[in-house]
Design a protein around this motif. Structure first.
Motif, PDB file in Angstrom:
ATOM      1  N   THR A  31      39.142  36.231  30.869  1.00  0.00           N
ATOM      2  CA  THR A  31      39.087  37.477  30.111  1.00  0.00           C
ATOM      3  C   THR A  31      38.444  38.609  30.904  1.00  0.00           C
ATOM      4  O   THR A  31      38.736  39.789  30.672  1.00  0.00           O
ATOM      5  CB  THR A  31      38.328  37.276  28.788  1.00  0.00           C
ATOM      6  OG1 THR A  31      37.018  36.749  29.062  1.00  0.00           O
ATOM      7  CG2 THR A  31      39.082  36.324  27.866  1.00  0.00           C
ATOM      8  N   PHE A  32      37.574  38.268  31.860  1.00  0.00           N
ATOM      9  CA  PHE A  32      37.051  39.322  32.726  1.00  0.00           C
ATOM     10  C   PHE A  32      38.150  39.844  33.644  1.00  0.00           C
ATOM     11  O   PHE A  32      38.253  41.056  33.882  1.00  0.00           O
ATOM     12  CB  PHE A  32      35.866  38.833  33.561  1.00  0.00           C
ATOM     13  CG  PHE A  32      35.364  39.893  34.500  1.00  0.00           C
ATOM     14  CD1 PHE A  32      34.673  40.990  34.017  1.00  0.00           C
ATOM     15  CD2 PHE A  32      35.622  39.825  35.864  1.00  0.00           C
ATOM     16  CE1 PHE A  32      34.237  42.001  34.871  1.00  0.00           C
ATOM     17  CE2 PHE A  32      35.187  40.822  36.718  1.00  0.00           C
ATOM     18  CZ  PHE A  32      34.491  41.910  36.226  1.00  0.00           C
ATOM     19  N   TYR A  37      41.863  44.327  35.308  1.00  0.00           N
ATOM     20  CA  TYR A  37      43.172  44.948  35.534  1.00  0.00           C
ATOM     21  C   TYR A  37      43.475  46.015  34.486  1.00  0.00           C
ATOM     22  O   TYR A  37      44.101  47.040  34.797  1.00  0.00           O
ATOM     23  CB  TYR A  37      44.257  43.880  35.598  1.00  0.00           C
ATOM     24  CG  TYR A  37      44.171  43.072  36.874  1.00  0.00           C
ATOM     25  CD1 TYR A  37      44.513  43.634  38.095  1.00  0.00           C
ATOM     26  CD2 TYR A  37      43.685  41.762  36.871  1.00  0.00           C
ATOM     27  CE1 TYR A  37      44.394  42.920  39.285  1.00  0.00           C
ATOM     28  CE2 TYR A  37      43.563  41.041  38.048  1.00  0.00           C
ATOM     29  CZ  TYR A  37      43.924  41.626  39.250  1.00  0.00           C
ATOM     30  OH  TYR A  37      43.799  40.920  40.423  1.00  0.00           O
ATOM     31  N   ALA A  38      43.019  45.812  33.263  1.00  0.00           N
ATOM     32  CA  ALA A  38      43.186  46.863  32.262  1.00  0.00           C
ATOM     33  C   ALA A  38      42.442  48.121  32.675  1.00  0.00           C
ATOM     34  O   ALA A  38      42.945  49.245  32.539  1.00  0.00           O
ATOM     35  CB  ALA A  38      42.709  46.365  30.901  1.00  0.00           C
ATOM     36  N   SER A  47      37.264  53.363  27.487  1.00  0.00           N
ATOM     37  CA  SER A  47      36.234  52.523  28.096  1.00  0.00           C
ATOM     38  C   SER A  47      36.682  51.073  28.001  1.00  0.00           C
ATOM     39  O   SER A  47      37.417  50.690  27.088  1.00  0.00           O
ATOM     40  CB  SER A  47      34.884  52.712  27.396  1.00  0.00           C
ATOM     41  OG  SER A  47      34.949  52.278  26.052  1.00  0.00           O
ATOM     42  N   VAL A  48      36.262  50.279  28.969  1.00  0.00           N
ATOM     43  CA  VAL A  48      36.522  48.838  28.983  1.00  0.00           C
ATOM     44  C   VAL A  48      35.177  48.149  29.103  1.00  0.00           C
ATOM     45  O   VAL A  48      34.410  48.409  30.036  1.00  0.00           O
ATOM     46  CB  VAL A  48      37.448  48.433  30.150  1.00  0.00           C
ATOM     47  CG1 VAL A  48      37.629  46.920  30.193  1.00  0.00           C
ATOM     48  CG2 VAL A  48      38.800  49.121  30.027  1.00  0.00           C
ATOM     49  N   GLU A  68      29.750  46.642  36.658  1.00  0.00           N
ATOM     50  CA  GLU A  68      29.525  48.076  36.518  1.00  0.00           C
ATOM     51  C   GLU A  68      30.162  48.848  37.673  1.00  0.00           C
ATOM     52  O   GLU A  68      30.695  49.949  37.487  1.00  0.00           O
ATOM     53  CB  GLU A  68      28.031  48.358  36.439  1.00  0.00           C
ATOM     54  CG  GLU A  68      27.410  47.833  35.151  1.00  0.00           C
ATOM     55  CD  GLU A  68      25.888  47.730  35.202  1.00  0.00           C
ATOM     56  OE1 GLU A  68      25.313  48.098  36.262  1.00  0.00           O
ATOM     57  OE2 GLU A  68      25.288  47.288  34.213  1.00  0.00           O
ATOM     58  N   GLY A  69      30.136  48.250  38.864  1.00  0.00           N
ATOM     59  CA  GLY A  69      30.752  48.887  40.013  1.00  0.00           C
ATOM     60  C   GLY A  69      32.253  49.006  39.899  1.00  0.00           C
ATOM     61  O   GLY A  69      32.868  49.826  40.591  1.00  0.00           O
ATOM     62  N   HIS A  70      32.850  48.197  39.032  1.00  0.00           N
ATOM     63  CA  HIS A  70      34.293  48.275  38.804  1.00  0.00           C
ATOM     64  C   HIS A  70      34.622  48.935  37.465  1.00  0.00           C
ATOM     65  O   HIS A  70      35.738  48.794  36.947  1.00  0.00           O
ATOM     66  CB  HIS A  70      34.904  46.874  38.875  1.00  0.00           C
ATOM     67  CG  HIS A  70      34.955  46.336  40.276  1.00  0.00           C
ATOM     68  ND1 HIS A  70      33.892  45.659  40.861  1.00  0.00           N
ATOM     69  CD2 HIS A  70      35.927  46.389  41.235  1.00  0.00           C
ATOM     70  CE1 HIS A  70      34.218  45.322  42.083  1.00  0.00           C
ATOM     71  NE2 HIS A  70      35.432  45.751  42.350  1.00  0.00           N
ATOM     72  N   GLY A  71      33.656  49.663  36.921  1.00  0.00           N
ATOM     73  CA  GLY A  71      33.920  50.474  35.746  1.00  0.00           C
ATOM     74  C   GLY A  71      33.948  49.736  34.431  1.00  0.00           C
ATOM     75  O   GLY A  71      34.446  50.267  33.430  1.00  0.00           O
TER      76      GLY A  71
END
Length: 303
Positions: A31-32, A37-38, A47-48, A68-71
């Motif tokens: 799920t991560f 990818y979303a 926001s994701v 966090e570095g990948h948003g």
């Protein structure tokens, strides 16, 4: 108005093959991966966020910094003293993978222990994503807690997406596995199974049987992934196949289905066009499996 996708489950430390017999560390989990990818393909007004639990050790904080570095938001991730992330190692054979796992003290097993935190996070989301692995790692009573909140989300009109992602080694019996997977589907509006899993563990002789079985559980929409045969979608009265994309060389099939899920959801919530969303997701998954590891950098993916 800002909108929110919430993905629920376990992120693990990933060890994958690198040059010279070395191993490379990353972080991943079904799920991560979908959330990753979303996030890549959703606009900035979405926001994701990830809902899980980690420890208070060094690797847990490295994992949070990675997310966090990948948003991906980490505000809904609990910190649990004395626990740590699970770890898995990828073994490859001609592109096909199998895994070794170490997750006995995984903090994510306690992700649904606080029902108030869980309810608050789900209520704040527009789209909720979970999987059969999410259900498999939880204690019995916490499965009930999570499914109750997901049923509330479904009843309120949220898009609740479920990938059965069947992993028999995580379950204490095949009977409980099938029953719990079915309960997960009842809490979902969209189910995204892989046909080989459904055939092996539910005895489905055809994709039509898979769709019919999930529809009988109250699922509105179904996307059945079938590898090189593409995906079959049942949305409303329509049923159609979307072909797979061309793959020059399979390097690593890790996250093929997860990346499809993330790409599909990113497009579908913006366009409500299931066919074009599945076509995009197929292109994305085809690109992902031509690289090592679960999470492929944006510059190696479709424009």
């Amino acid at each position: 108005m800002a909108r929110r996708l919430l993905s629920i489950g376990e992120c693990m430390v990933e060890l994958m093959q690198a040059d010279g017999g070395l191993m490379r560390k990353s972080f991943a989990g079904d799920t991560f991966n979908t959330a990753y990818y979303a996030r890549l393909f959703l606009p900035t007004d979405w926001s994701v966020d990830y809902f899980s639990a980690v420890g208070t050790d060094t690797i847990s904080y490295e994992m949070l910094a990675f997310m966090e570095g990948h948003g991906i938001g980490t505000g809904d991730i609990a910190r649990i003293e004395g626990r740590a992330p699970g770890l898995y190692m990828i073994h490859l054979n001609n592109g096909e993978r199998n895994f070794s796992y170490w997750r006995s003290v995984s903090a994510a097993k306690l992700l649904a222990r606080d029902p108030h935190r869980l309810r608050h996070a789900i209520e704040a989301a527009d789209v909720v994503v979970f999987s059969g692995i999410t259900l498999a790692i939880l204690p019995f009573e916490d499965v009930d807690t999570l499914l109750a909140e997901l049923r509330r989300a479904k009843a309120s009109g949220k898009l609740v997406a479920f990938d059965p992602n069947i992993r028999p080694r995580l379950w204490d019996s095949a009977e409980r596995m099938r029953a719990t997977i079915s309960d997960g589907a009842r809490a979902a509006t969209l189910v995204m199974p892989s046909f080989d899993d459904e055939a092996a563990h539910f005895g489905d002789a055809s994709i039509t049987e898979t769709i019919t079985r999930y529809r009988a559980l109250g699922v509105a929409d179904v996307v059945v992934k079938d590898g090189a045969n593409g995906a079959t979608l049942a949305f409303g009265e329509a049923k159609f196949n979307v072909p797979s994309a061309t793959v020059e060389q399979i390097i690593d099939t890790t996250s093929a289905g997860d990346s499809f899920n993330g790409g599909f959801l990113a497009r579908y919530v913006l366009t409500a066009d299931a066919a074009s969303s599945a076509s995009f997701a197929a292109e994305l998954a085809a690109s992902v499996i031509q690289h090592h590891g679960a999470l492929v950098p944006r510059d190696k993916l479709p424009a």
